[in-house]
Motif scaffolding. Structure first.
Motif, PDB file in Angstrom:
ATOM      1  N   ALA A 107      94.444  36.652  60.518  1.00 17.41           N
ATOM      2  CA  ALA A 107      95.749  36.804  59.872  1.00 17.41           C
ATOM      3  C   ALA A 107      95.636  37.557  58.553  1.00 17.41           C
ATOM      4  CB  ALA A 107      96.413  35.438  59.667  1.00 17.41           C
ATOM      5  N   ARG A 108      94.923  38.695  58.608  1.00 14.87           N
ATOM      6  CA  ARG A 108      94.739  39.464  57.377  1.00 14.87           C
ATOM      7  C   ARG A 108      94.487  40.934  57.692  1.00 14.87           C
ATOM      8  NH1 ARG A 108      88.672  38.025  55.136  1.00 14.87           N
ATOM      9  NH2 ARG A 108      87.509  38.814  56.920  1.00 14.87           N
ATOM     10  N   ILE A 109      94.644  41.726  56.648  1.00 17.77           N
ATOM     11  CA  ILE A 109      94.300  43.127  56.680  1.00 17.77           C
ATOM     12  C   ILE A 109      93.175  43.301  55.671  1.00 17.77           C
ATOM     13  CG2 ILE A 109      95.124  45.496  56.407  1.00 17.77           C
ATOM     14  CD1 ILE A 109      96.722  43.706  58.478  1.00 17.77           C
ATOM     15  N   VAL A 110      92.082  43.887  56.077  1.00 16.68           N
ATOM     16  CA  VAL A 110      90.998  44.180  55.136  1.00 16.68           C
ATOM     17  C   VAL A 110      90.910  45.692  54.980  1.00 16.68           C
ATOM     18  CG1 VAL A 110      89.675  42.070  55.563  1.00 16.68           C
ATOM     19  CG2 VAL A 110      89.226  44.093  56.947  1.00 16.68           C
ATOM     20  N   GLY A 127      88.696  44.798  49.806  1.00 16.50           N
ATOM     21  CA  GLY A 127      89.847  43.976  49.471  1.00 16.50           C
ATOM     22  C   GLY A 127      90.532  43.441  50.706  1.00 16.50           C
ATOM     23  N   VAL A 128      91.551  42.618  50.464  1.00 13.96           N
ATOM     24  CA  VAL A 128      92.251  41.944  51.553  1.00 13.96           C
ATOM     25  C   VAL A 128      93.745  41.887  51.239  1.00 13.96           C
ATOM     26  CG1 VAL A 128      91.905  39.633  50.574  1.00 13.96           C
ATOM     27  CG2 VAL A 128      92.224  39.892  53.044  1.00 13.96           C
ATOM     28  N   ILE A 129      94.552  41.960  52.277  1.00 10.38           N
ATOM     29  CA  ILE A 129      96.000  41.772  52.182  1.00 10.38           C
ATOM     30  C   ILE A 129      96.354  40.614  53.104  1.00 10.38           C
ATOM     31  CG2 ILE A 129      98.271  42.802  52.610  1.00 10.38           C
ATOM     32  CD1 ILE A 129      96.955  45.547  52.252  1.00 10.38           C
ATOM     33  N   GLY A 130      97.161  39.693  52.598  1.00  5.22           N
ATOM     34  CA  GLY A 130      97.645  38.598  53.431  1.00  5.22           C
ATOM     35  C   GLY A 130      96.878  37.304  53.304  1.00  5.22           C
ATOM     36  N   GLN A 131      95.813  37.294  52.545  1.00  2.62           N
ATOM     37  CA  GLN A 131      95.026  36.078  52.314  1.00  2.62           C
ATOM     38  C   GLN A 131      94.657  36.021  50.832  1.00  2.62           C
ATOM     39  OE1 GLN A 131      94.720  33.664  54.311  1.00  2.62           O
ATOM     40  NE2 GLN A 131      95.179  34.584  56.283  1.00  2.62           N
ATOM     41  N   PRO A 132      94.357  34.812  50.329  1.00  2.28           N
ATOM     42  CA  PRO A 132      94.023  34.685  48.907  1.00  2.28           C
ATOM     43  C   PRO A 132      92.741  35.421  48.508  1.00  2.28           C
ATOM     44  CG  PRO A 132      94.395  32.520  49.889  1.00  2.28           C
ATOM     45  CD  PRO A 132      94.436  33.523  50.995  1.00  2.28           C
TER      46      PRO A 132
END
Length: 178
Positions: A107-110, A127-132
């Motif tokens: 459930a993320r975009i890296v 980096g990551v989008i959608g997760q802490p």
């Protein structure tokens, strides 16, 4: 029923044209789901969902039957800095300075900066989008992301469960503004 005759010029993920079997190995693909081309450097990136990875073929290998993989991104582990789990989408910003990968089951975009310059297999994401964080997959608002696009302004658009999110480059991708 009509047969479709195709004259293939190349096959990736298998060593020849006629076998339709699943083969495992570093140069084999299992359920490839998406491909993106680096228009600046000529490489191709393939989301190899069944092997939980993205592979890069450089322009020379791309045109070789059964061409070997130049780089492997991701491992089959879960929610770590260098893992992917069911990667199903890819996007690249022009001029090929960042590769985004939809990691569906996490459930993320890296993303990976300067992917053309990565020389070691299994690199950590930048980096990551959608997760802490890259090692915390507790957030659920991007549950099941499957589509990704980058607009002219560098904003990242992500489709998931009937919702489209936009993450702005100005916010460092920390929150959706839609």
């Amino acid at each position: 029923t009509r047969a479709l005759l195709v004259n293939w010029t190349n096959v990736l993920g298998q060593s020849e044209y006629t076998t339709a079997s699943v083969e495992f190995g570093p140069d084999r693909l299992f359920s490839p789901s998406f491909i993106v081309k680096d228009l600046v450097h000529g490489s191709y990136y393939v989301a190899d969902s069944g092997n939980n990875r993205v592979v890069r073929f450089n322009s020379t290998q791309w045109f070789t039957l059964g061409g070997s993989v130049d780089l492997i991104i991701g491992t089959g582990l879960y929610c770590q800095e260098n893992t992917l789990y069911t990667p199903i989408g890819l996007a690249m910003t022009p001029p090929a300075d960042r590769l985004y990968v939809v990691s569906y089951s996490e459930a993320r975009i890296v993303y990976f900066d300067e992917p053309w310059n990565i020389t070691t297999n299994f690199p950590s994401a930048n980096g990551v989008i959608g997760q802490p964080s890259l090692t915390n997959c507790s957030a659920t608002y991007l549950n099941g992301p499957y589509g990704i696009d980058i607009d002219f302004y560098g904003n990242v658009w992500i489709g998931t469960n009937g919702i489209v999110f936009r993450f702005t480059a100005a916010s460092n991708f920390t929150a959706s503004d839609l």
